[in-house]
Design a protein around this motif. Structure first.
Motif: not given
Length: 658
Positions: A182-185, A209-220, A238-240
């Motif tokens: 939930e906190s990551t959305g 920049m180091s390759g850590r996953v911060l968040g996602f974009g999703g296309r319907i 972790i995601y701004h």
């Protein structure tokens, strides 16, 4: 738990300039490297890397350390993660030891969020390739866009099933906690049944920049008018979104190598350019360009080429970001595509060579771009033309470099057919206004600082003398502790005639032995708790390691000592930053006078400590008529004689220490 043998191998193999070079554009400066700080906003390099010492120092923020410390500071890795990252980079096999229950339990919130995000990336990617729904909907969509399997894998593209809670159930089943989903959305909370935020969408992982996953974009992919076409992860620990750029992980090396960054608007623009062979491209992911995003690029290059499609309305809305780029002291060009084309569609149907040629031939200076974009609107309308010229001068005023401003004024004068004098006058007014605002802000900050300074008076004598002397001792131990030097020993003896004479003998000592014995002889330990701890740690390390090396000590270094040790070791690198030799100023190397340096430091510390004793004796003198001050006065005279001998040895007059 990672074994000590693996950790030692990682430290011995990793080269600090190679590790940091993946994140910061470094340029050689003598035997070192320098670059722009990745931790603060700046236009002049204050970030130094010393391959010989295996450490780095950021003089603007005060941070420093070795390769692992950089990864922990810059990419927010935990210590084990940093070791794993370096092991992977240098193809070192990781040897694991059994981990205790207590160690397994130590995982902070941010790390848990990173782990959940990484799992989600893998889940969506596997669903795309291995499920019937993923292949029929998600994979088919990416193939229609023209993306190859290699490209899909490079960007870890994926698919989230249409089911309300397919991902959430899978993650919970694997042991991931609902609170982090939930906190990551990734999961939207609901009392009766939490559900997937990205259900029924193709997925674009957004990485640091180091390759850590911060968040996602999703296309319907459906025509549901009630649902947003693109949906991003919400802001989290972790995601701004204003501080990240899509594709920066894949682009960083190419940007630094080619010294240019292409900036586009969408995910597929980035991916299509990569597939076409142009990798130095990133996207603001549909958000308005921010200073933080620009600074991210600024760490790798000073040059940005903004790519726009042919939509005039969109162009006018987007050129506002140009001024932000100029304010950061960067060089900006703009390239547009033919009507009806965007970077994605144009790259898809254009060969690599033709695409490169088009970008080179059509990238315009921002002055030319603004003029060509807005002149058609102004045409013969003097008021609109005046507004356009003023708009161009406003952009020029954002440029920090005066020479660049002058050149752009000349270019604007030529293009717009207006005198340079008028433009210079307008520019001067704008610059003066900016300077006044900055001055006002600095004055307010200074006043606030004065209040704090007055509320917290500092013992100047302690900072100026004892602190510096003790810091100097640590510096000498770090840099020269294992060197053998010739020192003078002075002592009294009775000669054949029965007279007492002063004898000086020269003898070889290890520098660390000389310092240790001198302080033991005086029964003195360092007053500063941190320096005292580092001193004891260093002396123990010297005693236990006959073949001392700085690299080996830095590997062993306790984390709470690392910052201070790095500060001390990199102090000399300021000489490189200031380029004194280029100004025909040649600082004397400390290594030329190690013995003298040690002796002077010890003698000056003795002088200081004896001076403190004299002060205490003086304060103990009684002003009462019948008081007997004979003993304290006698001791004071003896100590003054001792100080006189220090002064004679140091070749200084009897002043206070310096």
């Amino acid at each position: 738990m990672i074994s000590k043998a693996t950790i030692d191998t990682v430290f011995e193999t990793a080269r600090v300039e190679e590790v940091i070079g993946d994140f910061v554009n470094l340029k050689r400066a003598g035997s070192n490297f320098k670059g722009l700080s990745p931790f603060s906003e700046e236009r002049s390099p204050s970030f130094m890397v010393s391959p010989a010492k295996g450490i780095w120092k950021d003089f603007s923020s005060g941070k420093g350390g070795n390769s692992v410390a950089f990864l922990m500071e810059h990419s927010h890795f935990t210590y084990p993660e940093a070791i794993r990252y370096l092991a992977k980079k240098y193809n070192i096999e990781i040897e694991e030891t059994e981990q205790s229950d207590e160690e397994k339990a130590i995982t902070d919130v941010r790390e848990s969020m990173y782990l959940v995000s990484e799992f989600a990336k893998t889940y969506f990617h596997n669903t795309l390739f291995n499920s019937e729904e993923g292949k029929a909907i998600g994979y088919s969509y990416f193939k229609e866009r023209g993306f190859s399997n290699d490209t899909i894998k490079k960007f870890s593209l994926g698919y989230s099933p249409e089911s309300w809670d397919a991902f959430t159930k899978e993650a919970l089943g694997k042991g991931y906690k609902l609170e982090f989903l939930e906190s990551t959305g990734l999961t939207i909370p609901r009392d009766d049944r939490p559900f997937d935020r990205f259900k029924g969408r193709v997925m674009f992982p957004i990485e640091s920049m180091s390759g850590r996953v911060l968040g996602f974009g999703g296309r319907i992919l459906t025509n549901d008018k009630k649902a947003a076409k693109y949906l991003n992860s919400p802001e989290s620990e972790i995601y701004h979104k204003s501080k990240v750029l899509y594709g920066i992980f894949q682009a960083k090396q190419s940007i630094a190598k080619l010294n240019n960054c292409y900036l586009v608007e969408g995910y597929t623009d980035v991916i299509q350019f990569n597939q076409s062979g142009i990798e130095n491209v990133v996207s603001s992911s549909g958000t308005a360009l921010t200073p933080d995003q620009i600074r991210l690029i600024n760490r790798l290059t000073k040059n940005i080429t903004v790519l726009f499609d042919g939509d005039a309305a969109g162009l006018r809305a987007s050129i506002r970001g140009i001024d932000l780029i100029l304010e950061e002291g960067m060089n900006v060009k703009v390239c547009t595509f033919p009507d009806g084309e965007d970077p994605d569609s144009f790259a898809k149907k254009t060969s690599y060579d033709d695409l490169v040629l088009y970008l080179e031939n059509n990238a315009k200076d921002f002055i030319q771009f603004k003029a060509s974009l807005l002149m058609n609107e102004a045409k013969n309308d003097p008021i609109k033309k005046a507004d356009l010229i003023r708009d161009m001068v406003v952009s020029i005023s954002k440029i920090p470099d005066r020479i660049q401003r002058e050149i752009y004024i000349q270019e604007c004068s030529r293009i717009m057919d207006i005198s340079e004098q008028v433009l210079q006058s307008t520019l001067a007014q704008l610059v003066q206004k900016d300077v006044s605002e900055v001055g006002k802000k600095q004055k307010q900050e200074q006043q606030a600082f004065e209040v704090v300074k007055n509320e917290n008076p500092i013992d100047a004598e302690k900072v100026d003398v004892l602190y510096r002397l003790e810091r100097k001792i640590i510096e000498i131990l770090l840099l020269y502790g294992n060197k053998t030097e010739e020192f003078e020993d002075a002592f009294l003896r009775t000669n054949e005639e029965g007279e007492i004479e002063n004898v000086i003998e020269k003898k070889d000592y290890k520098v660390y032995q000389r310092i240790y014995l001198s302080l033991q002889e005086d029964e003195v330990e360092l007053a500063n708790p941190l320096f005292r701890a580092i001193f004891n740690d260093l002396i123990n390390f010297y005693h236990q390691n006959e073949n001392f090396s700085l690299e080996k000590y830095l590997m062993h270094l306790q984390p709470d000592f690392a910052q201070e040790v790095t500060d001390i070791l990199m102090e000399d690198e300021r000489v490189v930053l200031h380029n004194w030799e280029g100004q025909n100023i040649f600082p004397k190397s400390k290594s030329e006078t190690i013995s003298q340096n040690v002796s002077e430091t010890i003698l000056t510390m003795r002088w200081y400590l004896v001076g403190k004793i004299i002060d205490e004796l003086k304060s103990s003198l009684s002003s009462e008529p019948d008081s007997d001050n004979t003993e304290p006065l006698s001791l004071t005279m003896d100590y003054n004689t001792l100080i006189h001998s220090f002064s004679k040895k140091l070749g200084r007059v009897m002043s206070r220490y310096y």
